[in-house]
Design a protein around this motif. Structure first.
Motif, short mmCIF file in Angstrom:
data_model
loop_
_atom_site.label_atom_id
_atom_site.label_comp_id
_atom_site.label_asym_id
_atom_site.label_seq_id
_atom_site.Cartn_x
_atom_site.Cartn_y
_atom_site.Cartn_z
N CYS A 249 0.82 -1.21 0.00
CA CYS A 249 0.00 0.00 0.00
C CYS A 249 0.85 1.26 0.00
O CYS A 249 0.38 2.33 -0.42
CB CYS A 249 -0.93 0.00 1.22
N PHE A 265 -3.57 -6.56 -0.29
CA PHE A 265 -3.75 -5.91 1.00
C PHE A 265 -4.98 -5.01 0.97
O PHE A 265 -5.39 -4.54 -0.09
CB PHE A 265 -2.52 -5.06 1.36
N ASN A 266 -5.55 -4.77 2.15
CA ASN A 266 -6.65 -3.83 2.30
C ASN A 266 -6.07 -2.44 2.56
O ASN A 266 -5.69 -2.11 3.68
CB ASN A 266 -7.56 -4.25 3.47
N CYS A 267 -6.00 -1.64 1.53
CA CYS A 267 -5.37 -0.33 1.63
C CYS A 267 -6.39 0.73 2.04
O CYS A 267 -7.52 0.74 1.54
CB CYS A 267 -4.73 0.07 0.30
N SER A 278 -1.89 -0.33 4.93
CA SER A 278 -2.73 -1.45 5.34
C SER A 278 -2.76 -1.59 6.86
O SER A 278 -3.42 -2.49 7.38
CB SER A 278 -2.20 -2.75 4.73
#
Length: 445
Positions: A249, A265-267, A278
């Motif tokens: 991220c 990834f969850n950015c 993240s």
């Protein structure tokens, strides 16, 4: 009977074949996919293993440096300044710490327990260059790559096993290469009693905790958020491992590219810091200092500048949902009670209500009471969840928040925190005035 036996034999063969294929798949996944890096191992017969080995003797002698102190001491480390920016887990590094124990320390703050985390370890072990005159620690920087070679080093507690020669090459594009020339024994046979034995990468973030009992005193804690562990059985003579970095991220510099990113990834984007993250990187302290709500609670969302607004909006939505559910259940209960009253009144006027129906009607009261109690329990649980969320938000480094961090169900590394784990103490050759003590180190389970 023969047909049945043949069928059973075929089924057993299929099961065994499935288990073998499953084991092979697990091995390949473990050795090639590490979330932050992908690795590929080259065997002794692969031409790439020879190509990845850097012959330092053929390099410019003015750039090749043999560190005199590291080559004649045990458990020592020295800072090496890079001529380029080296990306490591998405962070750009300009200086590293080379240790005699077969690894490179990548942390910003130098402390004595360098083997705990934040390392690049082609072969971390209890090497002692001082036991042999032929043992040297060499490094070479050509402007686009740094080569660190541990040449003919011996294990302090097992000198008779022979000498080890291996190197780590760090490229400016983030690629990391481990090359092995002489590995006299299997890595699994190296003792880890007096020194950890590791092959791979590790990174961590440092969080500052305020001690309430002592004013103006802070305690720094290292949290390891990821580790790459390579298979030791594949580390032999004339082998090499090449690791390619995956996008993180931190590479996104705008809000639109951050929240629309399609990576592993969850950015999330923070307007206050102008940064995409993240939640797992070395800038974790910045998120804590700005009282930003945990990214794992609201993945793939923009973090507003006013974090209290974000919290109030989320809590209001949550409470409104709870109230709507409770009202709907209450209305349904009232409607059912009214229907029972309407049916029972005419029967009472006519005097024709039998005893059985009266008993059944009496039996409905405990049912309504149980439903009401159930609704109240649900409301209490929801209120407790809201209070816990508020507490975790205002105390991001408390025991409760770390409890939920360790048990996040998806893409969360297992972490264990303990004070002093018997790691060997490393001394820095050239101190740079940074704090050496006051850490509580952590390891990944």
């Amino acid at each position: 009977m023969r047909c049945r036996s043949n069928v059973l034999i075929n089924l057993c063969c299929i099961i065994v074949l499935f288990q073998c294929c499953r084991a092979v798949v697990c091995i390949n996944v473990e050795d090639t996919d590490h979330n932050y890096y992908t690795s590929k191992t080259y065997g002794p017969t692969d031409p790439m293993s020879k190509d990845l080995w850097v012959n330092v003797d053929q390099m410019d002698k003015e750039k090749v440096k043999i560190h005199g102190i590291l080559s004649n001491t045990h458990r020592q480390a020295a800072r090496v300044n890079l001529s380029f920016d080296f990306p490591f887990y998405g962070h750009f590094l300009r200086d590293l710490t080379v240790a005699t124990g077969g690894f490179i320390y990548t942390g910003d703050v130098v402390h004595r327990m360098l083997t705990a985390t934040q390392y690049i370890a082609p072969l971390m072990a209890n090497f002692d260059p001082s036991v042999s005159r032929n043992s040297t620690v060499i490094y070479f920087d050509n402007g686009t790559a740094l080569v660190v070679q541990w040449d003919h080093v011996h294990l302090q507690d097992s000198y008779n096993l022979g000498s080890f020669t291996f190197q780590a090459t760090l490229h400016s594009d983030g690629r990391i290469v481990f090359a092995y020339k002489e590995i006299p024994v299997e890595v699994s046979q190296i003792s880890s009693v007096n020194h950890p034995v590791k092959v791979g990468l590790s990174d961590a973030f440092v969080v500052v905790h305020r001690i309430q009992q002592i004013p103006n005193v802070r305690r720094r804690t290292i949290y390891e958020y990821h580790r790459v562990e390579l298979m030791r059985t594949r580390i032999t003579n004339s082998t090499a491992v090449e690791m390619m970095p995956l996008p993180t991220c931190l590479r996104f510099t705008s809000c639109s590219t951050c929240i629309t990113s399609q990576i592993n990834f969850n950015c999330s984007w923070c307007h206050r810091l102008n940064r995409c993250s993240s939640g797992f990187d070395r800038h974790r302290q910045d998120w804590v200092d700005n009282s930003l709500i945990y990214l794992w609670l609201f993945p793939n969302h923009i973090l507003l500048t006013n974090n209290y607004t974000t919290l109030s909006v989320c809590l209001s939505v949550f409470l409104s949902f709870c109230l709507s559910v409770c009202l709907s259940v209450s209305l349904s209960l009232c409607a059912s009670l009214l229907d029972d009253t309407k049916i029972a009144l005419p029967l009472k006027d006519n005097g024709a209500m039998p005893k059985e129906s009266a008993a059944e009607r009496k039996g409905t009261h405990p049912l309504h009471t149980g439903l009401i109690l159930g609704v109240l329990m649900v409301m209490l649980i929801m209120a407790a969840a809201v209070l816990v969320t508020v507490y975790i938000y205002h105390h991001p480094t408390s025991a409760a928040s770390i409890f939920f961090i360790e048990r996040r169900p998806s893409r969360w590394p297992a972490m264990k925190f303990r004070r002093g784990s018997g790691h060997p103490a490393y001394a820095e050759v050239e101190p740079v005035g940074q704090e050496k003590e006051g850490f509580i180190e952590s390891e990944q389970c």
